[in-house]
Write a protein that holds these residues in place. Structure first.
Motif, mmCIF file in Angstrom:
data_model
loop_
_atom_site.group_PDB
_atom_site.id
_atom_site.type_symbol
_atom_site.label_atom_id
_atom_site.label_comp_id
_atom_site.label_asym_id
_atom_site.label_seq_id
_atom_site.Cartn_x
_atom_site.Cartn_y
_atom_site.Cartn_z
ATOM 1 N N SER A 1 0.854 -1.180 0.000
ATOM 2 C CA SER A 1 0.000 0.000 0.000
ATOM 3 C C SER A 1 0.893 1.234 0.000
ATOM 4 C CB SER A 1 -0.905 -0.008 1.227
ATOM 5 O OG SER A 1 -0.108 0.035 2.395
ATOM 6 N N GLY A 2 0.390 2.351 -0.520
ATOM 7 C CA GLY A 2 1.181 3.575 -0.589
ATOM 8 C C GLY A 2 0.349 4.764 -0.178
ATOM 9 N N GLY A 3 0.815 5.934 -0.554
ATOM 10 C CA GLY A 3 0.088 7.148 -0.221
ATOM 11 C C GLY A 3 -1.148 7.308 -1.094
ATOM 12 N N ARG A 4 -1.888 8.404 -0.845
ATOM 13 C CA ARG A 4 -3.091 8.639 -1.643
ATOM 14 C C ARG A 4 -2.711 8.898 -3.102
ATOM 15 N NH1 ARG A 4 -4.157 11.238 2.952
ATOM 16 N NH2 ARG A 4 -3.762 13.360 2.230
ATOM 17 N N HIS A 5 -1.521 9.459 -3.316
ATOM 18 C CA HIS A 5 -1.055 9.688 -4.686
ATOM 19 C C HIS A 5 0.281 9.015 -4.899
ATOM 20 C CE1 HIS A 5 -4.219 12.618 -5.262
ATOM 21 N NE2 HIS A 5 -3.927 13.085 -4.045
ATOM 22 N N ARG A 6 0.471 8.500 -6.105
ATOM 23 C CA ARG A 6 1.762 7.895 -6.435
ATOM 24 C C ARG A 6 2.438 8.777 -7.472
ATOM 25 N NH1 ARG A 6 2.527 2.453 -4.370
ATOM 26 N NH2 ARG A 6 0.509 1.625 -3.700
#
Ligand code: SF4
Ligand code: SF4
Ligand code: FES
Ligand code: FES
Lengths: 529, 155
Positions: free
Chosen positions: B72-77
């Motif tokens: 999982s990552g941030g709201r924006h990649r």
């Protein structure tokens, strides 16, 4: 059939095969025609990824990979030209770009294809200055295999093996390009009944078995051909021996029996050879009722006595025998002769069972069930019934196969005999019912033959000497016969002569003696199986 | 189940469009990632089930392509292209600038979970180098100041 020419020699090859396959079918690959290869394996699907097997084919502008180029009639192939050599050199250089300099601490050193071909085709100096790829050095892929990611050359043999042979498919290549790594699915492990074969087929030291890892340098090992005793398949193996010890079993190719595989259970069964619970001397039950160490002649003397007395009192029918499918054809043949000389026909064979599968492992967990049957040994139950009915005074028992759960209560039945004479390799519960115990040799310690489930007679030979005095079952029985003064049991035991003699009494065994069957065995005569 | 019924239906529809259903694997993975933000092992197992593949085979595909994320990552990649043409036009400086602006290293996510920063190989926009991809949008002919402004405007 297409005809092809390789390095000036003509071969007639099977249709519809690729070059490497066809040469392997003929038995000349790496045995006259040297085409180095990493990813191709005779018993796995074609990958075509390592590019080491490139050869020159007349009329084709570019080099072709021999593993995936179908043979065609009239094809002219060169495997030793300068172009081919340079191509191999290039492939080796690329493979070595990221390979660690691990040979001094690598288990594969000495039997490593990367080492071999680097020596043959490698450039002695590295042209790269970039650091090599740093990866995990010790990944526990599962209970049996330890993986060094840095050493992997990504040939995918292990991946294909798991998908194609056990069908479990635990391994995959993750990532891409120079970041690719072999691994298991997150959270899972490499665990199947054949898992350790991946260490054999890994051309480098990336996959090692936890069992053999760091135990000994392979160049100290002498590889003796033999047969696994784990089940009635009788997989062909090498026994890796040094200092009179067996360090490992590895599969030996026999397309008729086990292709190039063995199961993990069979592979680890070598541990029984040097196990601490081996029977190391004869034992006799004393007047106080306990087993005490004895000399061989005392033990044989007492055994002969018991047999003679019982037969004289009640007739030879009270002497019975339970054979073992762990004994060789020769051992069992001597037992037959002994029983015949005594005049008794009460005999059977206890067969231990376990889980079988569709691949190699058979339910009958002993190497010579078919041999025992072919030599006339029937089921053990009728003999046990007779014992229970009080009809047996002296019982000869080979091995401890009776302890299989299938023969529940056998131990109690044995107590009904006046005397049980036990010939065995390992201490077991069975001794509780025995009056006389004689140590015998393990399959790794003697010459002889086993007949596998399909009726193939296969040879075993001594790989190690037991560090105590023990003879084969056959020779022990021979000495018992001699002590009894039976006709035909005089003189020295000659296992080769016995092996030949089987054929004259049992025609199926004619020409199937230890010296005749060769390294890959021979099917019983007249046996379609 | 981590993959919703709606996405499952769309995956089935995608499979129907290929002569071999397995051809829809990439499409399916995109759909899953759109829904979940990344493709965790449980989702790979579920996709494997839908396609009759082994989970390990799906993981091979997911790990092969840069555009699929296992974690999982941030709201924006945000991905800065660092392949040769972009690098010649200052991509590395650009990346370093963004790192210090966000206070994270390439490959990390800002503590507020807003942005995951990464780098990519050629995204096919070399003529407008240097460039970066923010989620599904390309931003081209960048200089550090403009790139920072773009990031600052992200929710
Ligand atoms: S671990 Fe060994 S067998 Fe598996 S891909 Fe790597 S080199 Fe080949
Ligand atoms: S299948 Fe049977 S003979 Fe073959 S290795 Fe396993 S136990 Fe030994
Ligand atoms: S053996 Fe032919 S490409 Fe690897
Ligand atoms: S090199 Fe950056 S888009 Fe092609």
């Amino acid at each position: 059939m297409p005809r092809i020419t390789v390095d000036g020699r003509d071969y007639e090859v099977p249709e519809g095969r690729t070059l490497l396959q066809a040469l392997d079918d003929l038995g000349v690959l790496m045995n006259g025609v040297e085409i180095p290869h990493y990813c191709w394996h005779p018993k796995l699907s074609i990958d075509g990824s390592c590019r080491l097997c490139q050869v020159e084919i007349e009329g084709q502008p570019k080099l072709q990979i021999a593993c995936n180029t179908p043979v065609q009639d009239g094809m002219v192939v060169y495997t030793r030209t300068e172009r081919v050599r340079r191509a191999r050199e290039g492939v080796m250089e690329l493979l070595l770009v990221n390979h660690p300099l691990d040979c001094p601490i690598c288990d594969q050193a000495g039997e490593c294809k990367l080492q071999d071909y680097a020596f043959e085709y490698g450039v002695p100096r590295s042209r790269t200055r970039e650091p090599r790829r740093a990866l995990k050095k010790r990944v526990d892929l599962g209970p049996t295999i330890v993986f060094d990611q840095e050493r992997c050359i990504l040939c995918r043999r292990c991946v294909r093996f798991c998908r194609e042979v056990p069908g479990t498919g635990e391994l995959g290549v993750f990532g891409r390009g120079d970041r690719s790594v072999v691994d298991v699915f997150p959270g899972e492990e490499l665990r199947n009944d054949y898992s350790m074969n991946v260490a054999d087929i890994c051309p480098v030291g990336a996959l090692t078995t936890r069992d053999f890892r760091f135990r000994i340098r392979v160049w100290f090992l002498k590889e003796i051909p033999g047969v696994c005793t784990g089940c009635s398949r009788g997989c062909n193996i090498h026994l890796g021996t040094a200092y009179n010890r067996v360090y490992r079993y590895t599969p030996r190719r026999n397309d008729e029996v086990n292709e190039t595989w063995i199961c993990d259970e069979g592979r680890l069964s070598y541990k029984a050879i040097g196990a601490p619970d081996r029977i190391r001397e004869p034992w006799l039950r004393s007047a106080r009722g306990v087993l005490e160490p004895a000399t061989e002649s005392d033990a044989l003397g007492r055994a002969a006595d018991r047999i003679r007395t019982a037969a004289e009192a009640h007739g030879p029918g009270v002497v019975a025998a339970l054979a073992s499918p762990h004994a060789t054809n020769e051992d069992l043949f001597v037992l037959r002769r002994l029983l015949a000389a005594l005049g008794t026909e009460v005999h059977g064979m206890a067969v231990p069972r376990g889980r079988g599968d569709e691949i190699l492992l058979r339910e009958e967990r002993a190497p010579n069930v078919a041999g025992g049957r072919a030599l006339g040994f029937g089921e053990a139950e009728p003999v046990l019934d007779r014992i229970r009915g009080g009809g047996v005074s002296v019982l000869l028992v080979l091995g401890h196969d009776l302890l299989d759960p299938r023969y529940e209560g056998a131990l109690d039945a044995l107590r009904r005999c006046e005397s049980v004479i036990l010939l065995d390799t390992h201490h077991s519960e069975l001794e509780r019912a025995a009056e006389i115990v004689l140590p015998v040799r393990h399959a790794a310690e003697k010459l002889g033959t086993f007949t596998n489930f399909a009726g193939r007679v296969q040879r075993i030979e001594p790989a190690v000497e037991p560090p105590f005095l023990a003879l084969s079952d056959g020779e022990t029985l021979h000495r018992l016969g001699r002590t009894l003064g039976l006709a035909g049991f005089a003189g020295v035991y000659d296992v080769r002569a016995i092996s030949r003699a089987i054929g004259s009494e049992f025609p199926a065994f004619a020409g199937r003696d230890v010296d005749a069957v060769g390294p890959l065995g021979l099917p019983l005569a007249g046996d379609p199986a | 189940m981590v993959i919703s019924e709606a996405v499952r239906e769309r995956i089935e529809a995608a499979k129907a469009r290929f002569p071999q259903p397995r051809g829809a694997l990439l499409a399916a993975l995109h759909l899953v990632q759109e829904e979940l933000g990344h493709i965790p092992p449980e989702a790979e197992r579920e996709v494997a089930d839908l396609f009759g593949l082994r989970p390990v085979e799906v993981h091979e595909v997911v790990s092969f392509y840069n555009m699929f994320h296992s974690e999982s990552g941030g709201r924006h990649r945000v991905y800065v292209c660092t392949n040769l043409p972009c690098s010649l036009r200052g991509a590395r400086t650009l990346l370093r600038h963004l790192e210090s602006h966000l206070g994270i290293r390439c490959g990390q996510t800002t503590p507020d979970g807003r942005i995951t920063l990464g780098h990519e190989e050629c995204l096919g926009a070399c003529a407008y180098a240097p460039m970066m991809r923010v989620d599904r949008t390309y931003h081209e002919d960048l200089d550090p100041e403009r790139a920072v402004r773009i990031l600052d405007e992200l929710e």
